[in-house]
Design a protein around this motif. Sequence first.
Motif, short mmCIF file in Angstrom:
data_model
loop_
_atom_site.label_atom_id
_atom_site.label_comp_id
_atom_site.label_asym_id
_atom_site.label_seq_id
_atom_site.Cartn_x
_atom_site.Cartn_y
_atom_site.Cartn_z
N GLY A 1 0.78 -1.22 0.00
CA GLY A 1 0.00 0.00 0.00
C GLY A 1 0.82 1.27 0.00
N GLN A 2 2.13 1.17 0.15
CA GLN A 2 2.96 2.36 0.10
C GLN A 2 3.20 2.79 -1.35
OE1 GLN A 2 6.41 2.61 2.59
NE2 GLN A 2 5.55 1.29 4.19
N GLY A 3 3.73 3.99 -1.53
CA GLY A 3 4.01 4.49 -2.87
C GLY A 3 5.07 3.66 -3.57
N GLU A 4 5.11 3.81 -4.89
CA GLU A 4 6.02 2.98 -5.67
C GLU A 4 7.49 3.25 -5.30
OE1 GLU A 4 4.25 1.06 -9.08
OE2 GLU A 4 5.46 2.48 -10.23
N SER A 5 7.84 4.49 -5.06
CA SER A 5 9.23 4.79 -4.70
C SER A 5 9.60 4.15 -3.36
CB SER A 5 9.47 6.30 -4.65
OG SER A 5 8.64 6.91 -3.68
N GLU A 6 8.65 4.14 -2.41
CA GLU A 6 8.90 3.51 -1.12
C GLU A 6 9.06 1.99 -1.28
OE1 GLU A 6 7.19 7.44 -0.34
OE2 GLU A 6 6.52 5.76 -1.58
N ARG A 7 8.26 1.40 -2.15
CA ARG A 7 8.38 -0.04 -2.38
C ARG A 7 9.72 -0.38 -3.02
NH1 ARG A 7 3.04 -1.10 -5.66
NH2 ARG A 7 2.90 1.17 -5.66
N LEU A 8 10.13 0.42 -4.00
CA LEU A 8 11.43 0.18 -4.65
C LEU A 8 12.56 0.26 -3.64
CD1 LEU A 8 11.01 2.32 -7.89
CD2 LEU A 8 10.93 -0.16 -7.76
N GLN A 9 12.58 1.34 -2.85
CA GLN A 9 13.66 1.52 -1.90
C GLN A 9 13.62 0.47 -0.80
OE1 GLN A 9 16.13 4.29 -2.19
NE2 GLN A 9 17.08 2.58 -1.08
N GLY A 10 12.41 0.13 -0.33
CA GLY A 10 12.28 -0.84 0.74
C GLY A 10 12.79 -2.22 0.35
N ILE A 11 12.42 -2.68 -0.84
CA ILE A 11 12.87 -3.99 -1.31
C ILE A 11 14.36 -3.97 -1.61
CG2 ILE A 11 12.71 -5.63 -3.24
CD1 ILE A 11 10.50 -5.93 -1.13
N ASN A 12 14.84 -2.89 -2.22
CA ASN A 12 16.27 -2.79 -2.50
C ASN A 12 17.07 -2.86 -1.20
OD1 ASN A 12 18.29 -2.23 -4.67
ND2 ASN A 12 18.73 -0.45 -3.41
N ASP A 13 16.62 -2.11 -0.19
CA ASP A 13 17.32 -2.11 1.10
C ASP A 13 17.27 -3.48 1.76
OD1 ASP A 13 17.90 0.57 0.83
OD2 ASP A 13 16.30 1.26 2.15
N PHE A 14 16.11 -4.13 1.71
CA PHE A 14 15.97 -5.41 2.41
C PHE A 14 17.01 -6.41 1.92
CE2 PHE A 14 14.61 -9.78 2.65
CZ PHE A 14 14.36 -9.91 4.01
N LEU B 1 25.26 -0.74 -4.63
CA LEU B 1 25.00 0.58 -4.06
C LEU B 1 23.70 0.57 -3.26
CD1 LEU B 1 25.72 3.01 -7.05
CD2 LEU B 1 27.18 2.60 -5.07
N ALA B 2 23.68 1.30 -2.15
CA ALA B 2 22.45 1.43 -1.37
C ALA B 2 21.49 2.40 -2.04
CB ALA B 2 22.77 1.91 0.04
N GLU B 3 22.02 3.42 -2.70
CA GLU B 3 21.19 4.45 -3.33
C GLU B 3 20.67 3.97 -4.67
OE1 GLU B 3 21.54 9.10 -4.90
OE2 GLU B 3 23.32 7.99 -4.23
N ILE B 4 19.39 4.21 -4.92
CA ILE B 4 18.79 3.94 -6.23
C ILE B 4 19.04 5.17 -7.10
CG2 ILE B 4 16.65 3.51 -7.49
CD1 ILE B 4 15.61 2.04 -5.03
N ARG B 5 19.77 4.99 -8.19
CA ARG B 5 20.11 6.12 -9.05
C ARG B 5 19.57 5.92 -10.46
NH1 ARG B 5 26.59 6.83 -7.66
NH2 ARG B 5 26.35 7.25 -5.42
N PRO B 6 19.30 7.02 -11.20
CA PRO B 6 18.94 6.89 -12.62
C PRO B 6 20.12 6.31 -13.40
CG PRO B 6 18.46 9.10 -11.78
CD PRO B 6 19.28 8.42 -10.73
N ALA B 7 19.80 5.60 -14.46
CA ALA B 7 20.86 5.00 -15.28
C ALA B 7 21.82 6.05 -15.81
CB ALA B 7 20.23 4.22 -16.43
N SER B 8 21.32 7.26 -16.05
CA SER B 8 22.19 8.33 -16.57
C SER B 8 23.28 8.71 -15.58
CB SER B 8 21.35 9.56 -16.92
OG SER B 8 20.62 10.01 -15.79
N ARG B 9 23.10 8.36 -14.29
CA ARG B 9 24.13 8.64 -13.28
C ARG B 9 24.98 7.41 -12.99
NH1 ARG B 9 21.58 10.69 -8.04
NH2 ARG B 9 23.80 10.68 -7.45
N ARG B 10 24.72 6.32 -13.71
CA ARG B 10 25.52 5.11 -13.54
C ARG B 10 26.40 4.92 -14.77
NH1 ARG B 10 24.38 1.39 -9.76
NH2 ARG B 10 26.51 0.77 -10.33
N THR B 11 27.31 5.84 -14.97
CA THR B 11 28.19 5.77 -16.14
C THR B 11 29.18 4.62 -16.05
OG1 THR B 11 29.67 7.39 -15.09
CG2 THR B 11 27.98 8.24 -16.60
#
Length: 224
Positions: free
Chosen positions: A61-74, A169-179
Amino acid sequence: MTDLRSRSRWLLTIIASFFIVVLAIAAIDEDRLRTYVQGRFGAAAVRNVRDWRESVARLTGQGESERLQGINDFFNRHIQFQDDTVVWGQDDYWATPLEFLGRASGDCEDYAIAKYFSLIELGVPASRMRLIYVRARFGGPGSTVSVAHMVLGYYAQPQADPLILDNLLAEIRPASRRTDLTPVFSFNSDGLWMAGAEQPTAPVDRLSRWKDLLLRMRAEGYAP
């Protein structure tokens, strides 16, 4: 009146989406998952699965960004990186999420796969995600040292700059910042894309490891 109707439709859509996610999670037989993991990997693995299920429940039920970060962190915090040769005695083995949690270790493909299916369970459409094979460069700008690597990409829109979920990486970054990452190809449940392609260039069934992974997941009882 038009604004009121639009808001009502928007609210009904949000409510419907929430209940769809809740029903999908309820459809997972968690007792079966725990029994399977207990028998194959032992009590410590059951605790890992319990923590995962609690994390999924909290993110419902959380927002999509929270779900992305939460699963990535877990997964980044709970699982230790280790090569397939050490964990499975094979050069390249795609572990199911339960196997990944059972061994509490795995390589980049295992992180990406576990995140992908956990997010599907949480209602993120498969069409917005792709598992991306890349060449990851180490050693800073200008370095020629690169290795094969897999990440999970999230596309808010089909042609959007994807967000990269990476075990490095812990931070979720846009692909344009993952050179440091050079895409080779990507895939999801709908198909396979070569780097730069706007449409799938082949069916995902061409990946034999993907087909084998899905069969093992169904046998284990986890197939969101």
